[in-house]
Each structure stands twice: as C-alpha cells, then as structure tokens.
Design a protein around this motif. Structure first.
Motif, PDB file in Angstrom:
ATOM      1  N   LEU A 110       0.800  -1.148  -0.268  1.00  0.00           N
ATOM      2  CA  LEU A 110      -0.386  -0.250  -0.200  1.00  0.00           C
ATOM      3  C   LEU A 110       0.030   1.213  -0.072  1.00  0.00           C
ATOM      4  O   LEU A 110       0.408   2.265  -0.495  1.00  0.00           O
ATOM      5  N   ALA A 111       1.975   1.068   0.802  1.00  0.00           N
ATOM      6  CA  ALA A 111       2.899   2.550   0.799  1.00  0.00           C
ATOM      7  C   ALA A 111       2.961   2.785  -0.096  1.00  0.00           C
ATOM      8  O   ALA A 111       3.633   3.942  -0.557  1.00  0.00           O
ATOM      9  N   ALA A 112       3.592   1.736  -1.493  1.00  0.00           N
ATOM     10  CA  ALA A 112       4.333   1.590  -3.141  1.00  0.00           C
ATOM     11  C   ALA A 112       3.021   2.589  -3.624  1.00  0.00           C
ATOM     12  O   ALA A 112       3.266   3.008  -4.839  1.00  0.00           O
ATOM     13  N   ALA A 113       1.322   2.714  -3.424  1.00  0.00           N
ATOM     14  CA  ALA A 113       0.440   2.269  -4.684  1.00  0.00           C
ATOM     15  C   ALA A 113       0.223   3.237  -4.620  1.00  0.00           C
ATOM     16  O   ALA A 113       0.658   4.619  -3.946  1.00  0.00           O
ATOM     17  N   PRO A 114       0.107   4.030  -5.722  1.00  0.00           N
ATOM     18  CA  PRO A 114       0.058   5.590  -6.518  1.00  0.00           C
ATOM     19  C   PRO A 114      -2.044   5.970  -5.784  1.00  0.00           C
ATOM     20  O   PRO A 114      -2.609   4.849  -5.316  1.00  0.00           O
ATOM     21  N   ARG A 115      -1.893   7.393  -5.087  1.00  0.00           N
ATOM     22  CA  ARG A 115      -3.218   7.853  -4.471  1.00  0.00           C
ATOM     23  C   ARG A 115      -3.963   7.631  -5.581  1.00  0.00           C
ATOM     24  O   ARG A 115      -3.435   8.063  -6.638  1.00  0.00           O
ATOM     25  N   PRO A 116      -5.403   7.793  -5.038  1.00  0.00           N
ATOM     26  CA  PRO A 116      -6.520   8.324  -6.180  1.00  0.00           C
ATOM     27  C   PRO A 116      -7.080   9.383  -6.278  1.00  0.00           C
ATOM     28  O   PRO A 116      -6.783  10.177  -5.300  1.00  0.00           O
ATOM     29  N   ALA A 117      -7.377   9.419  -7.174  1.00  0.00           N
ATOM     30  CA  ALA A 117      -8.110  10.895  -7.547  1.00  0.00           C
ATOM     31  C   ALA A 117      -9.132  11.591  -6.335  1.00  0.00           C
ATOM     32  O   ALA A 117      -9.703  10.351  -5.630  1.00  0.00           O
ATOM     33  N   GLY A 118      -9.725  12.474  -6.154  1.00  0.00           N
ATOM     34  CA  GLY A 118     -10.274  12.980  -5.921  1.00  0.00           C
ATOM     35  C   GLY A 118      -9.747  13.460  -4.374  1.00  0.00           C
ATOM     36  O   GLY A 118      -8.450  13.665  -4.513  1.00  0.00           O
ATOM     37  N   ASP A 119     -10.690  14.511  -3.077  1.00  0.00           N
ATOM     38  CA  ASP A 119      -9.342  15.072  -1.988  1.00  0.00           C
ATOM     39  C   ASP A 119     -10.485  15.035  -1.168  1.00  0.00           C
ATOM     40  O   ASP A 119     -10.042  15.964   0.059  1.00  0.00           O
ATOM     41  N   ARG A 242      -3.324   3.751   5.187  1.00  0.00           N
ATOM     42  CA  ARG A 242      -3.862   2.152   5.397  1.00  0.00           C
ATOM     43  C   ARG A 242      -2.492   1.782   5.294  1.00  0.00           C
ATOM     44  O   ARG A 242      -2.259   0.788   6.715  1.00  0.00           O
ATOM     45  N   ALA A 243      -1.859   2.070   4.886  1.00  0.00           N
ATOM     46  CA  ALA A 243      -0.646   1.552   5.415  1.00  0.00           C
ATOM     47  C   ALA A 243       0.090   1.385   6.381  1.00  0.00           C
ATOM     48  O   ALA A 243       0.841   0.482   6.904  1.00  0.00           O
ATOM     49  N   GLY A 244       0.044   2.722   6.942  1.00  0.00           N
ATOM     50  CA  GLY A 244       0.704   3.382   7.699  1.00  0.00           C
ATOM     51  C   GLY A 244       0.239   2.479   9.351  1.00  0.00           C
ATOM     52  O   GLY A 244       0.982   2.448  10.336  1.00  0.00           O
ATOM     53  N   VAL A 245      -1.061   2.693   9.299  1.00  0.00           N
ATOM     54  CA  VAL A 245      -1.750   2.286  10.188  1.00  0.00           C
ATOM     55  C   VAL A 245      -1.456   0.611  10.337  1.00  0.00           C
ATOM     56  O   VAL A 245      -1.231   0.338  11.727  1.00  0.00           O
ATOM     57  N   LEU A 246      -1.639  -0.076   9.112  1.00  0.00           N
ATOM     58  CA  LEU A 246      -1.195  -1.495   9.430  1.00  0.00           C
ATOM     59  C   LEU A 246       0.287  -2.072  10.291  1.00  0.00           C
ATOM     60  O   LEU A 246       0.466  -3.176  10.854  1.00  0.00           O
TER      61      LEU A 246
END
Length: 340
Positions: A110-119, A242-246
């Motif tokens: 998850l840490a390496a995943a791109p952020r989704p669109a939206g704010d 989500r990555a940081g929480v896990l």
C-alpha cells in the motif's frame, strides 16, 4: 463494579435508546466516550477495566470486532458502491496467524500504491447493538484534515457549504500520524498516533513507554490501537494512510490476524485483546474473580486493499456492538453541489 465514567456513559446511552426511533449525533457520543476512556486510564495508571465497552455499545465507529459480521462491502472509488450483505467476515475454519507477516506485507504494498483521484473520503457508517435498530450516518473526511458529519446523506452538502468542520482537528492529526508511519520511524510514529487527539506536546511519561510498548498493558498500546482505528476509517481513501495504520498495528503485542472472506473478497480481521484493552470488568459468572474475560476489539479489512469493511467489539466470545462501512472516494466540490 464499573467505573463512574462507564456508568455515566452507559446511562446516557440507555436514555438515548429509550427514545427510539432516534438520530443521535454519533460524532459527539464518540468524542465523549473516547475522552472518558483516556481520562480513566490516565487516572488509574493502566488500562481501565470495562470502560472501552461503553463505546462499543454506543456503536461509535471507533469500536471494533470480535469475530465480526460486517454487513457492508467497502471500496474507495469515484462512485457510490452497491450496498450488499455479507454472511460472515471470516469462515468457521479461518485460521489465526501471527499478526506481523500479513500486515507488514500489505503495508509495504500500500505504501507504494498511487493515491486515488479526489480530495475527500465519504464513509457511510452503519452502527448496531443487539436488540436495537441499526443507525446510518455519513462522515466526510477531507485530505486537508477537515471532518463533516451528517445524520443523513442529503444533509452533507449543507455541512460542507457552511464549512461546519467538526472534531477539532483530531481526525486530521490521526491521519497525518498514519501517513508518517507508512515509511517513518516506528517509535516516533507510535508517539504521534498515541497523542494525536491532543494537540499539545507529547508528555514525557508517554514517551517513556515506547521502549516497553511490545510488553502490552500500557496506555500507549491502547492509545495507538484506538487512534489507529480512527485513522483507518478517516484515511480509508488513502493507501499510504492505510499502510501506516497496518505498520503500527503490526507493532502492537496482542494483535491476532484471521483470514476470511466477505462477499467473495478476501479479508483480514485484526483483533486486539487484553494487551491493548484490558479486561471487561468483574466476571458476573465468577464474582470472586478479580476481572472478567479479556475485552476484544477487531476490525475486518479487505486483504488486498486494507479498506475497512466493519468492526465489532465486546468481551471475548460476545459481540456487543458492530459498525460497518461503505467507503467512497469523492471530491469536496461534488459533495457541496449535492452530486454523490
């Protein structure tokens, strides 16, 4: 005997339930319950027995799962997802596993995943307690740290238009702590998360507990777990959060991980126990016992995305409250315009 804080909160909840049907301001209940839990633990110098149960029965979104049964599916997309029932969050043959390997692996992905669109992230939250009708409310968490709450979906645009930001920045600080934890120093991240509800500097007594965090039974263990629950929901639209929480949860001493499925999607249920939450008060079946069974909270997430699906809580083997989520990635402007 339950603590005064628990008795007061339980009495308030009973008064609300007696007035069914009702639409309580769930965000206010959650903040009061969390403040009471934190005060109780600081005063006792340890994890307060049974106090956490109040938030579970109040079904306030920060409570979690004991073999939960989420009734919603969750996703972070640009459209409102379909709402479907799930028969179970984990199968009867689900096997417990060590917490660290699956959580650390998923966190790295998850840490390496791109952020989704939206704010912003829109969360439809359904809360329930045995014997009472479920309640649906809507939470809107913006990427800049603001939080908007409405008892109805139709009421959200007005909340945004009026900039009725709630929560005193707590969710924004928790999300920021989780984002830092995705790649930052884990001890520093634990302190940031543990003290996120309070904007004041981290106190020395809490800083001293970091080195012993993996022993369990300390305030820092409880604080990190509870605030990680908040951050996982508030930051559910951001894979780095989500990555940081896990990653933080994987460092806690009492976490068990169970594999399962919900509506065909693979899941992980993360269960915290006595090391993070203490015990559920006096055991009525054995009045001579010093404490009752371990109190448990757990949260079920999609095993591929880490998005929360539902949480439930209660003494070991008994669910006293459940919360389920539908997560949608949106833009603040679209919500303000009433375009869901």
């Amino acid at each position: 005997m339950n603590s005064p804080a628990e008795q007061n909160l339980a009495a308030a909840l009973r008064d609300l339930v007696a007035e069914q049907p009702f639409t309580p301001d769930v965000s206010v209940i959650e903040q009061h319950a969390r403040r009471a839990r934190r005060r109780s633990r600081i005063a006792q110098g340890g994890i307060g027995a049974g106090v956490v149960a109040v938030a579970a029965v109040a079904a306030v979104g920060a409570a979690s799962a004991v073999s939960p049964t989420p009734t919603r599916t969750g996703q972070a997309s640009g459209t409102h997802p379909a709402k479907t029932s799930a028969s179970s969050s984990s199968s009867s043959s689900a096997r417990p596993a060590r917490a660290q390997p699956p959580l650390v692996t998923l966190a790295a992905d998850l840490a390496a995943a791109p952020r989704p669109a939206g704010d912003a992230t829109l969360v439809e939250r359904e809360t329930a307690a045995p014997g009472h009708a479920s309640i649906n409310v809507w939470d809107l968490y913006t990427d800049d740290g603001r939080y908007f709450f409405s008892q109805t979906e139709a009421g959200l645009p007005a909340q945004v238009q009026e900039n009725n930001n709630q929560g005193a920045g707590q969710f924004g600080r928790e999300v920021a702590a989780a984002a830092y934890a995705a790649t930052g120093n884990l001890d520093t991240a634990a302190l940031k998360m543990a003290w996120a509800p309070d904007p004041s500097p981290v106190p020395a007594w809490l800083s001293a507990q970091v080195k012993d965090m993996r022993a369990g039974g300390l305030q820092i263990d409880n604080y990190v777990w509870e605030n990680c629950e908040d951050a996982l929901v508030a930051g559910s639209g951001n894979p780095q959060v989500r990555a940081g929480v896990l990653r933080l949860v994987s460092a806690l001493p009492g976490i068990a991980v169970t594999h399962g499925t919900v509506n065909g999607q693979p899941t992980l249920t993360l269960t915290a126990g006595a090391a993070e939450l203490g015990n559920a008060g006096i055991d009525k079946a054995d009045p001579k016992a010093a404490t009752g069974p371990a109190y448990q909270e757990a949260i079920t997430i999609n095993a591929d995305t880490g998005i929360p699906l539902g949480i439930a809580s209660g003494p070991a083997g008994k669910v006293t409250g459940t919360v389920s989520y539908v997560v949608t990635r949106v833009t603040l402007a679209s919500i303000a315009a009433g375009k869901f």
